[in-house]
Design a protein around this motif. Structure first.
Motif, short mmCIF file in Angstrom:
data_model
loop_
_atom_site.label_atom_id
_atom_site.label_comp_id
_atom_site.label_asym_id
_atom_site.label_seq_id
_atom_site.Cartn_x
_atom_site.Cartn_y
_atom_site.Cartn_z
N ALA A 5 -50.08 -12.46 33.91
CA ALA A 5 -50.11 -13.56 32.93
C ALA A 5 -49.00 -13.44 31.91
CB ALA A 5 -51.46 -13.58 32.22
N ALA A 6 -48.47 -12.21 31.73
CA ALA A 6 -47.36 -11.99 30.79
C ALA A 6 -46.01 -12.12 31.47
CB ALA A 6 -47.49 -10.62 30.13
N GLY A 7 -46.00 -12.50 32.75
CA GLY A 7 -44.74 -12.65 33.47
C GLY A 7 -44.21 -11.35 34.01
N VAL A 8 -45.10 -10.37 34.18
CA VAL A 8 -44.70 -9.04 34.67
C VAL A 8 -45.19 -8.91 36.12
CG1 VAL A 8 -44.92 -6.55 34.35
CG2 VAL A 8 -44.89 -8.08 32.36
N SER A 9 -44.26 -8.57 37.03
CA SER A 9 -44.63 -8.44 38.44
C SER A 9 -45.41 -7.15 38.66
CB SER A 9 -43.38 -8.44 39.32
OG SER A 9 -42.62 -7.27 39.09
N ASP A 10 -46.05 -7.05 39.82
CA ASP A 10 -46.85 -5.86 40.13
C ASP A 10 -46.00 -4.60 40.10
OD1 ASP A 10 -49.02 -7.49 40.42
OD2 ASP A 10 -49.08 -7.40 42.62
N VAL A 11 -44.82 -4.64 40.69
CA VAL A 11 -43.98 -3.45 40.74
C VAL A 11 -43.47 -3.09 39.36
CG1 VAL A 11 -41.83 -4.69 41.27
CG2 VAL A 11 -42.12 -2.32 42.04
N GLU A 12 -43.15 -4.10 38.54
CA GLU A 12 -42.72 -3.83 37.16
C GLU A 12 -43.86 -3.19 36.37
OE1 GLU A 12 -39.44 -7.42 36.50
OE2 GLU A 12 -41.56 -7.74 36.00
N GLU A 13 -45.07 -3.68 36.58
CA GLU A 13 -46.22 -3.09 35.90
C GLU A 13 -46.43 -1.64 36.31
OE1 GLU A 13 -51.07 -3.77 35.37
OE2 GLU A 13 -49.80 -5.37 36.20
N SER A 14 -46.23 -1.35 37.60
CA SER A 14 -46.38 0.04 38.06
C SER A 14 -45.41 0.96 37.36
CB SER A 14 -46.18 0.10 39.58
OG SER A 14 -47.16 -0.65 40.26
N VAL A 15 -44.15 0.54 37.27
CA VAL A 15 -43.12 1.37 36.62
C VAL A 15 -43.40 1.50 35.13
CG1 VAL A 15 -40.66 1.50 36.05
CG2 VAL A 15 -41.38 0.80 38.36
N TYR A 16 -43.84 0.40 34.49
CA TYR A 16 -44.14 0.44 33.05
C TYR A 16 -45.28 1.41 32.78
CZ TYR A 16 -45.41 -1.11 28.36
OH TYR A 16 -45.70 -1.15 27.01
N SER A 50 -34.53 -5.28 29.76
CA SER A 50 -34.11 -6.65 29.39
C SER A 50 -35.29 -7.48 28.87
CB SER A 50 -33.47 -7.34 30.59
OG SER A 50 -34.43 -7.60 31.60
N LYS A 51 -36.51 -7.16 29.29
CA LYS A 51 -37.70 -7.87 28.83
C LYS A 51 -38.25 -7.28 27.53
CE LYS A 51 -39.42 -9.58 33.28
NZ LYS A 51 -40.58 -9.62 34.20
N GLY A 52 -37.63 -6.21 27.04
CA GLY A 52 -38.11 -5.59 25.81
C GLY A 52 -39.29 -4.68 26.02
N MET A 53 -39.55 -4.30 27.26
CA MET A 53 -40.69 -3.45 27.55
C MET A 53 -40.31 -1.97 27.66
SD MET A 53 -42.67 -5.83 30.38
CE MET A 53 -44.02 -4.67 30.56
N ALA A 54 -39.02 -1.69 27.60
CA ALA A 54 -38.55 -0.30 27.69
C ALA A 54 -37.21 -0.19 26.97
CB ALA A 54 -38.43 0.13 29.15
N PRO A 68 -44.00 0.19 22.85
CA PRO A 68 -45.46 0.10 22.64
C PRO A 68 -46.02 -1.22 23.19
CG PRO A 68 -44.40 0.97 20.70
CD PRO A 68 -43.29 0.55 21.62
N PRO A 69 -47.14 -1.15 23.89
CA PRO A 69 -47.69 -2.35 24.53
C PRO A 69 -47.90 -3.53 23.59
CG PRO A 69 -48.78 -0.41 25.39
CD PRO A 69 -47.92 0.07 24.25
N LEU A 73 -45.94 -6.55 24.97
CA LEU A 73 -46.71 -7.49 25.77
C LEU A 73 -47.25 -8.70 25.01
CD1 LEU A 73 -48.70 -4.93 27.94
CD2 LEU A 73 -46.65 -6.25 28.57
N LEU A 74 -47.65 -8.51 23.75
CA LEU A 74 -48.26 -9.62 23.02
C LEU A 74 -47.34 -10.84 22.89
CD1 LEU A 74 -50.40 -7.84 20.26
CD2 LEU A 74 -51.09 -8.72 22.50
N PRO A 75 -46.05 -10.67 22.57
CA PRO A 75 -45.17 -11.85 22.54
C PRO A 75 -45.08 -12.55 23.89
CG PRO A 75 -44.15 -10.02 21.37
CD PRO A 75 -45.33 -9.47 22.10
N LEU A 76 -45.04 -11.73 24.97
CA LEU A 76 -44.98 -12.34 26.31
C LEU A 76 -46.25 -13.12 26.60
CD1 LEU A 76 -43.46 -9.37 28.37
CD2 LEU A 76 -42.31 -11.43 27.58
N LEU A 77 -47.39 -12.54 26.21
CA LEU A 77 -48.67 -13.23 26.44
C LEU A 77 -48.76 -14.51 25.62
CD1 LEU A 77 -51.09 -10.17 26.54
CD2 LEU A 77 -50.48 -11.66 28.44
N LYS A 78 -48.22 -14.47 24.40
CA LYS A 78 -48.25 -15.69 23.57
C LYS A 78 -47.41 -16.79 24.19
CE LYS A 78 -47.60 -17.45 18.89
NZ LYS A 78 -46.99 -18.71 19.37
#
Length: 334
Positions: A5-16, A50-54, A68-69, A73-78
């Motif tokens: 829902a935050a635009g993060v793919s499964d593989v990106e989530e695994s690495v994060y 590039s997504k600001g997650m790392a 930090p999550p 993540l919160l801006p992406l979810l918004k």
């Protein structure tokens, strides 16, 4: 995986998640933990950056740390929620266009036939429960689906701020308990008026949907099943609204006094007596004689004629001369 829902793919989530669990890691470390090849891990790590997650160090080998999550993540979810709201609004708009198109091409979408008193009661309750602004109502004598005083949905809608404008025909007040029920409605906020006769039973909600009988039938709870039409936005609905407004304009306002008596319906509150001159003037007015001709026949000035007519309108609580004529007949002024 749960961050789609935050635009993060499964593989990106695994690495994060690896970065969150380890604190920091190189592409080699991530490859070892995820089973992906090193090049793919490096690509994903830079994608997360590039997504600001790392973020990463400048040295070689580069170490990556998780943002930090709550920050990542919160801006992406918004943004996703805003996009979802926009999509939902656009879908609603498209649905209205679709329905309008279908209604224009299929008359069955404009008029729904309702058979039986119970089905009619359910629809009357539903349109009142869903009304937001206004209910318009023609109340004729002898109920078909709802005995006088049983429409509790009106009081609930009045509490929500829905305006009720209700027209009662003369014979309605002959029904048992009708006057008391009208008084209760007026005290709850209903705006009521009376006319000598109504052409049909009618209820209109928010000027967008109407219910009226297709054929006579079922008065006083008769076992004969009434056949009713439910009409949505169309020229027919516009005509029904215009019919209501036409009758409303010439109707006599009704009120409830401190004793609980209804004024305006039958003249029982006792109007101020008229002089012989006023009665003669009123008779000429009802007969259709013009103000100028009345003044000539009665040897009065035109201004005096108009002043006396206005006085009688005030006595009757009438807004128009047509209302005055009807009210005068009800009060035996003629």
């Amino acid at each position: 995986m749960t961050l789609e829902a935050a635009g993060v793919s499964d593989v990106e989530e695994s690495v994060y998640r690896v970065l969150v669990n380890t604190g920091r890691a190189t592409a080699v470390d991530v490859a070892r933990r995820t089973g992906l090849n090193e090049a793919e891990c490096a690509r994903i790590l830079y994608m997360l950056t590039s997504k600001g997650m790392a973020n990463h160090t400048d040295g070689i080998p580069r170490y990556f740390r998780a943002t930090p999550p709550d920050v990542a993540l919160l801006p992406l979810l918004k943004r996703s929620a805003d996009a979802l709201d926009l999509a939902r609004a656009e879908a609603t708009s498209l649905l209205e266009v679709y329905r309008d198109t279908v209604r224009r091409q299929d008359a069955g979408q404009l008029i729904e036939v309702i058979t039986g008193a119970e089905a009619l009661r359910q629809h009357l309750r539903q349109i009142q429960a869903s009304a937001h602004d206004e209910m318009l109502w023609f109340c004729k004598a002898q109920y078909v689906a709802m005995p006088s005083g049983s429409n509790t949905a009106e009081f609930e809608a009045l509490e929500r701020g829905v305006q009720y404008r209700v027209l009662y025909e003369k014979a309605f007040f002959d029904d048992e308990g009708a006057v008391d029920n009208v008084v209760a409605g007026v005290r709850a906020g209903e705006i009521a008026r009376a006319v000598p006769h109504l052409p049909l039973r009618l209820a209109i909600a928010d000027r967008s949907i109407a219910i009226f009988p297709l054929v006579p039938g079922g008065p006083n709870g008769s076992p004969d099943e009434p056949t009713t039409a439910l009409v949505r936005d169309s020229n027919l609905l516009a005509a029904l609204i215009a019919l209501f407004e036409c009758y409303w304009e010439d109707a006599v306002p009704l009120g409830a006094d401190d004793t609980g008596a209804l004024s305006g319906a039958d003249g029982t509150n006792g109007p101020d007596p008229l002089s012989a001159t006023d009665r003669r003037l009123l008779a000429l007015l009802v007969a259709g004689v013009t103000d100028k001709a009345i003044a000539t026949q009665m040897a009065l000035s035109r201004r005096t004629v108009q002043r006396r007519i206005q006085h009688m309108m005030e006595l009757a609580g009438a807004a128009t001369r047509m209302q005055l004529a009807w009210h005068a007949a009800r009060r035996d002024w003629l």
